[in-house]
Design a protein around this motif. Sequence first.
Motif, PDB file in Angstrom:
ATOM      1  N   PRO A  47       0.808  -1.283   0.128  1.00 54.29           N
ATOM      2  CA  PRO A  47      -0.081   0.057  -0.115  1.00 54.29           C
ATOM      3  C   PRO A  47       0.647   1.262   0.096  1.00 54.29           C
ATOM      4  N   MET A  48       2.289   1.237   0.165  1.00 58.25           N
ATOM      5  CA  MET A  48       2.964   2.266   0.248  1.00 58.25           C
ATOM      6  C   MET A  48       3.738   2.646  -0.917  1.00 58.25           C
ATOM      7  N   THR A  49       3.568   1.776  -1.785  1.00 58.18           N
ATOM      8  CA  THR A  49       4.380   1.919  -3.185  1.00 58.18           C
ATOM      9  C   THR A  49       3.528   2.252  -4.532  1.00 58.18           C
ATOM     10  N   ARG A  50       3.797   2.665  -5.387  1.00 62.48           N
ATOM     11  CA  ARG A  50       3.347   2.981  -6.597  1.00 62.48           C
ATOM     12  C   ARG A  50       4.155   2.955  -7.713  1.00 62.48           C
ATOM     13  N   TRP A  51       3.439   2.807  -9.152  1.00 55.42           N
ATOM     14  CA  TRP A  51       4.173   2.762 -10.329  1.00 55.42           C
ATOM     15  C   TRP A  51       4.444   3.894 -10.708  1.00 55.42           C
ATOM     16  N   ALA A  52       5.580   4.359 -11.133  1.00 52.17           N
ATOM     17  CA  ALA A  52       6.221   5.829 -11.582  1.00 52.17           C
ATOM     18  C   ALA A  52       6.683   5.625 -13.109  1.00 52.17           C
ATOM     19  N   GLU A  53       6.257   6.557 -14.014  1.00 53.29           N
ATOM     20  CA  GLU A  53       6.744   6.225 -15.116  1.00 53.29           C
ATOM     21  C   GLU A  53       8.212   7.020 -15.084  1.00 53.29           C
ATOM     22  N   THR A  54       9.067   6.553 -16.211  1.00 54.42           N
ATOM     23  CA  THR A  54      10.277   7.350 -15.897  1.00 54.42           C
ATOM     24  C   THR A  54      10.327   8.904 -16.516  1.00 54.42           C
ATOM     25  N   GLU A  55       9.471   9.072 -17.230  1.00 58.26           N
ATOM     26  CA  GLU A  55       9.416  10.590 -17.648  1.00 58.26           C
ATOM     27  C   GLU A  55       8.800  11.184 -16.665  1.00 58.26           C
ATOM     28  N   GLU A  56       8.126  10.991 -15.935  1.00 60.38           N
ATOM     29  CA  GLU A  56       7.302  11.600 -14.854  1.00 60.38           C
ATOM     30  C   GLU A  56       8.412  12.224 -13.864  1.00 60.38           C
ATOM     31  N   ILE A  57       9.304  11.016 -13.423  1.00 56.30           N
ATOM     32  CA  ILE A  57      10.606  11.216 -12.547  1.00 56.30           C
ATOM     33  C   ILE A  57      11.338  12.257 -13.047  1.00 56.30           C
ATOM     34  N   LEU A  58      11.580  12.082 -14.453  1.00 60.93           N
ATOM     35  CA  LEU A  58      12.722  13.082 -15.092  1.00 60.93           C
ATOM     36  C   LEU A  58      12.037  14.413 -15.075  1.00 60.93           C
ATOM     37  N   GLY A  59      10.842  14.747 -15.193  1.00 60.81           N
ATOM     38  CA  GLY A  59      10.235  15.940 -14.903  1.00 60.81           C
ATOM     39  C   GLY A  59      10.198  16.588 -13.566  1.00 60.81           C
ATOM     40  N   GLU A  60       9.972  15.628 -12.859  1.00 62.86           N
ATOM     41  CA  GLU A  60      10.169  16.101 -11.094  1.00 62.86           C
ATOM     42  C   GLU A  60      11.766  16.660 -11.098  1.00 62.86           C
ATOM     43  N   ILE A  61      12.656  15.966 -11.419  1.00 64.78           N
ATOM     44  CA  ILE A  61      14.073  16.112 -11.355  1.00 64.78           C
ATOM     45  C   ILE A  61      14.512  17.512 -12.128  1.00 64.78           C
ATOM     46  N   ARG A  62      13.914  17.750 -13.328  1.00 63.87           N
ATOM     47  CA  ARG A  62      14.434  19.011 -13.991  1.00 63.87           C
ATOM     48  C   ARG A  62      13.814  20.253 -13.351  1.00 63.87           C
ATOM     49  N   ARG A  63      12.547  19.960 -12.682  1.00 60.63           N
ATOM     50  CA  ARG A  63      11.930  21.240 -11.940  1.00 60.63           C
ATOM     51  C   ARG A  63      12.851  21.597 -10.558  1.00 60.63           C
ATOM     52  N   GLN A  64      13.886  20.970 -10.203  1.00 59.38           N
ATOM     53  CA  GLN A  64      14.660  20.942  -8.869  1.00 59.38           C
ATOM     54  C   GLN A  64      16.020  21.225  -9.380  1.00 59.38           C
ATOM     55  N   ALA A  65      16.388  21.269 -10.677  1.00 59.92           N
ATOM     56  CA  ALA A  65      17.633  21.499 -11.279  1.00 59.92           C
ATOM     57  C   ALA A  65      18.458  22.903 -10.810  1.00 59.92           C
ATOM     58  N   ILE A  66      17.787  23.780 -10.391  1.00 60.43           N
ATOM     59  CA  ILE A  66      18.369  24.954  -9.867  1.00 60.43           C
ATOM     60  C   ILE A  66      18.973  24.828  -8.636  1.00 60.43           C
ATOM     61  N   PHE A  67      18.176  24.152  -7.803  1.00 63.22           N
ATOM     62  CA  PHE A  67      18.868  23.833  -6.464  1.00 63.22           C
ATOM     63  C   PHE A  67      20.125  23.027  -6.393  1.00 63.22           C
ATOM     64  N   TYR A  68      20.179  21.957  -7.406  1.00 68.68           N
ATOM     65  CA  TYR A  68      21.406  21.156  -7.635  1.00 68.68           C
ATOM     66  C   TYR A  68      22.450  22.100  -8.136  1.00 68.68           C
ATOM     67  N   ARG A  69      21.992  22.983  -8.984  1.00 70.58           N
ATOM     68  CA  ARG A  69      23.239  23.739  -9.810  1.00 70.58           C
ATOM     69  C   ARG A  69      23.953  24.551  -8.623  1.00 70.58           C
ATOM     70  N   PHE A  70      23.134  25.365  -7.768  1.00 68.95           N
ATOM     71  CA  PHE A  70      23.670  26.506  -6.802  1.00 68.95           C
ATOM     72  C   PHE A  70      24.240  25.617  -5.620  1.00 68.95           C
ATOM     73  N   SER A  71      24.148  24.363  -5.409  1.00 67.62           N
ATOM     74  CA  SER A  71      24.632  23.781  -4.085  1.00 67.62           C
ATOM     75  C   SER A  71      25.540  22.579  -4.386  1.00 67.62           C
ATOM     76  N   GLY A  72      25.843  22.389  -5.745  1.00 68.35           N
ATOM     77  CA  GLY A  72      26.607  21.374  -5.950  1.00 68.35           C
ATOM     78  C   GLY A  72      25.865  19.914  -5.946  1.00 68.35           C
ATOM     79  N   GLY A  73      24.640  19.814  -5.827  1.00 66.44           N
ATOM     80  CA  GLY A  73      24.075  18.628  -5.359  1.00 66.44           C
ATOM     81  C   GLY A  73      23.423  17.849  -6.785  1.00 66.44           C
ATOM     82  N   GLY A  74      22.292  17.048  -6.346  1.00 67.26           N
ATOM     83  CA  GLY A  74      22.071  16.105  -7.485  1.00 67.26           C
ATOM     84  C   GLY A  74      20.923  15.141  -7.150  1.00 67.26           C
TER      85      GLY A  74
END
Length: 247
Positions: A47-74
């Motif tokens: 009940p605590m897992t779900r199916w996620a499309e790869t493109e969905e996850i990539l979209g989430e990551i791209r929306r966070q890219a500015i935080f990685y860029r300025f902190s050296g994160g990823g």
Amino acid sequence: MAGGYITQLQHFSVNDGEGIRTLIFLAGCPLRCAWCANPEGQTSRNPMTRWAETEEILGEIRRQAIFYRFSGGGVTFSGGEATAQPMFFQELTDALYDEGYDLALETCGVFDFPRLAPTLAKLNQIFLDLKHPDPVRHRQLTGLDNGLILENMAHLDGLGPALVVRIPVILGVNGDEETMEAAFRLIRARAPHAALELLPYHRFGEEKYRQLGKPLPDPAFGIPTREQLAHWEERAAAMGIPVVSYR
């Protein structure tokens, strides 16, 4: 692109690699650690897992890219065990690598190294758990011995990504002088270029056990003091093992 099973995406993490990171918790794990902090990740379908499309996850990551860029994160792959869904893990890694993200993996070490080596080589950092140095005790505590984990530790030490061996320190399990020193000797022998991080046991995941209807971890499992951790960090450093902390 396909997809796979996840438990969650956790943004703004600062404890699982450099800078601000997003953790992708892939579901499924070959181990059944008696103290597991993420029991919802042990199986891919609950009940605590779900199916996620790869493109969905990539979209989430791209929306966070500015935080990685300025902190050296990823991005850090976690679980469960990310390599338990090898095709999903490979697909995500390949896509994120091509887009230039800093990539890390948290792994229990139970995976097919020849199959995953090309994917693992694209990572910047790998965190590998060493839960207990004794194979018999390891099997009692996790369901499998540590033979494959130690083999993969040696493979990863020469692969390229920075390797950090993590020991979850639990009083009554491995939090004693003899066991810790045996673990340090294994690290020196199998992964002489690796760093070490000691992670104190915690009980933050107990509510998840209740939600899943599972019995709680043994209440005898103890949390080490800061002084105990500092002592073992000093012992490891004296044996020539670099000690790091992302806490």
